[in-house]
Scaffold this active site. Structure first.
Site, PDB file in Angstrom:
ATOM      1  N   SER A 122       3.348  -4.278  -5.241  1.00  0.00           N
ATOM      2  CA  SER A 122       2.387  -4.757  -6.232  1.00  0.00           C
ATOM      3  C   SER A 122       2.030  -3.624  -7.188  1.00  0.00           C
ATOM      4  CB  SER A 122       1.128  -5.230  -5.497  1.00  0.00           C
ATOM      5  OG  SER A 122       0.142  -5.562  -6.422  1.00  0.00           O
TER       6      SER A 122
ATOM      7  N   GLN B 241       0.815  -1.218   0.000  1.00  0.00           N
ATOM      8  CA  GLN B 241       0.000   0.000   0.000  1.00  0.00           C
ATOM      9  C   GLN B 241       0.853   1.275   0.000  1.00  0.00           C
ATOM     10  OE1 GLN B 241      -3.246   0.354  -0.349  1.00  0.00           O
ATOM     11  NE2 GLN B 241      -3.802  -1.794  -0.233  1.00  0.00           N
TER      12      GLN B 241
ATOM     13  N   CYS C 229     -10.126  -7.501  -0.407  1.00  0.00           N
ATOM     14  CA  CYS C 229      -9.900  -8.941  -0.543  1.00  0.00           C
ATOM     15  C   CYS C 229     -10.831  -9.714   0.381  1.00  0.00           C
ATOM     16  CB  CYS C 229      -8.453  -9.286  -0.211  1.00  0.00           C
ATOM     17  SG  CYS C 229      -7.305  -7.967  -0.503  1.00  0.00           S
TER      18      CYS C 229
ATOM     19  N   HIS D   4      -0.416  -3.030  -9.328  1.00  0.00           N
ATOM     20  CA  HIS D   4      -1.765  -2.476  -9.540  1.00  0.00           C
ATOM     21  C   HIS D   4      -2.188  -1.510  -8.431  1.00  0.00           C
ATOM     22  CE1 HIS D   4      -4.499  -4.947  -6.832  1.00  0.00           C
ATOM     23  NE2 HIS D   4      -3.424  -5.699  -6.796  1.00  0.00           N
TER      24      HIS D   4
END
Ligand code: PLP
Length: 375
Positions: free
Chosen positions: A199, A179, A324, A201
């Protein structure tokens, strides 16, 4: 047609246009396998090399310390399991109770194989304190893995302090920075981080792509055996287009970090002000050191799930707990760990603002929320 207001940037972000254009080239034109020796493939190999250097520069690492993966989940699994599997002494792993499930479930997995794991409690603000780590750590600790910033409440951890404690006890320090990368400055050398997960995306890169930073000299077992790619630690034909897109997206975000956070903090302040002005009673979770734009808001007695659906009818995307977890109706482990009662936790939503959110959108969000709450 209703205009989409996307305020769930912690779940994923829109792909950057330049990243997309660069990816197109490596999907349609320069599609060679980077491992082949002919010139058609040399161009591809070079594109990976440039991407690796660019990503390394963004976090002050060396290019050889960046290993491409399929995203945050894989990077986290690799860091936890790869560190344990080479450890014949089965030393301790320390993590926190508010980690993403990619870490928590990896830890449970190594526990089942006989590697001990300690889960640190956090404060009401979601902070892992030096005191808690000092109490748990010993000379038999191998790895400390604490996330850089939380994905539900945004709390930024005192990474430098925690890293120093780990090193003082001869342990290595991993951080799930999924994040944080591309949103706040990260300098792995200055902070002393040994491994870091990211990550694409989450910073306007493509989905299914990420990296694990592994400091030179850190011993870790391979994640995948095969054709020797990624220095034989993570084999598999490289996802060239995504690697190139990820590098472009990260560099763009890092180059405009200050500008982006000023813009995001501006709309965030407006949202808080408009909530107060409209007389809505709420509490904000996560303490004072929070990621820009991350708002975990609790409305006691409300139903977060129902709020999400009512806002969805107005074209607004937000989240309850973590994205998630959306199929899971249990109270989030993070909200539980910071001590929220069941009724407050159930009335909690996450609004995660990004660089494209406008002041006008904020007014729409607040008026939709106000209507949904019946205030
Ligand atoms: N770690 C954190 C803190 C996350 O927020 C996420 C995704 O939400 C992940 C790991 C998993 O990343 P990915 O979606 O790339 O597998």
């Amino acid at each position: 047609m209703k205009q989409l207001i996307y305020a769930d940037n912690a779940a994923t972000t829109k792909l950057d246009d330049d990243a997309f254009e660069a990816m197109r080239q490596y999907l349609l034109d320069d599609y060679g396998n980077a491992s082949q020796p002919y010139s058609f493939s040399r161009k591809v190999k070079n594109a990976i090399k440039i991407a690796r250097k660019s990503i390394a520069d963004c976090i002050n690492a060396e290019p050889e310390e960046i290993y491409f993966t399929s995203g945050g989940t894989e990077s986290d699994n690799w860091a936890i399991k790869g560190s344990a599997f080479g450890d014949v002494d089965h030393k301790q792993t320390i993590t926190s109770t508010i980690e993403h499930h990619a870490i928590l479930h990896s830890c449970q997995s190594i526990e089942r194989m006989g590697y001990p794991v300690t889960y640190l409690r956090v404060t009401h603000d979601g902070e892992v304190t030096s005191h808690e780590l000092e109490r748990a750590i010993g000379d038999d600790t191998r790895l400390v893995s604490i996330m850089f910033a939380n994905n539900e409440i945004g709390t930024i951890q005192p990474v430098h302090e925690l890293c120093t404690i780990a090193h003082n006890h001869g342990a290595i320090f991993h951080t799930d920075a999924v994040q944080a990368v591309g949103h706040i400055p990260i300098n792995v050398k200055e902070l002393g981080i040994d491994m870091l997960s990211a990550s694409a995306h989450k910073f306007n890169g493509p989905k299914g792509s990420g990296f694990l930073y592994i400091r030179k000299g850190i011993a870790i077992s391979p994640y995948a055996d095969g054709g020797h790619q990624e220095s034989s630690l993570r084999s598999g034909t490289e996802n060239v287009a995504s690697i190139v897109g990820m590098a472009i997206a990260l560099k763009k975000n890092c180059d405009s970090l200050n500008h982006n956070s000023a813009q995001i903090n501006g709309v965030e302040r407006l949202l808080i002000k408009e909530l107060y002005d409209s007389g809505i009673a709420f509490r904000r979770n996560g303490g004072t050191r929070i990621l820009p734009g991350m708002l975990s808001l609790s409305f006691e007695g409300a139903d977060g799930e129902a709020l999400l659906h009512r806002l969805d009818l107005q074209g607004i995307c937000i989240s309850t707990g973590a994205a998630c977890n959306s199929a899971d109706t249990r109270v989030s482990h993070v909200l539980e760990a910071i001590g929220l009662t069941n009724s407050v936790a159930k009335g909690t939503i996450r609004i995660s603002l990004g660089k494209s959110n406008t002041q006008e959108q904020i007014s729409h969000i607040v008026s939709a929320l106000s209507k949904a709450l019946g205030t």
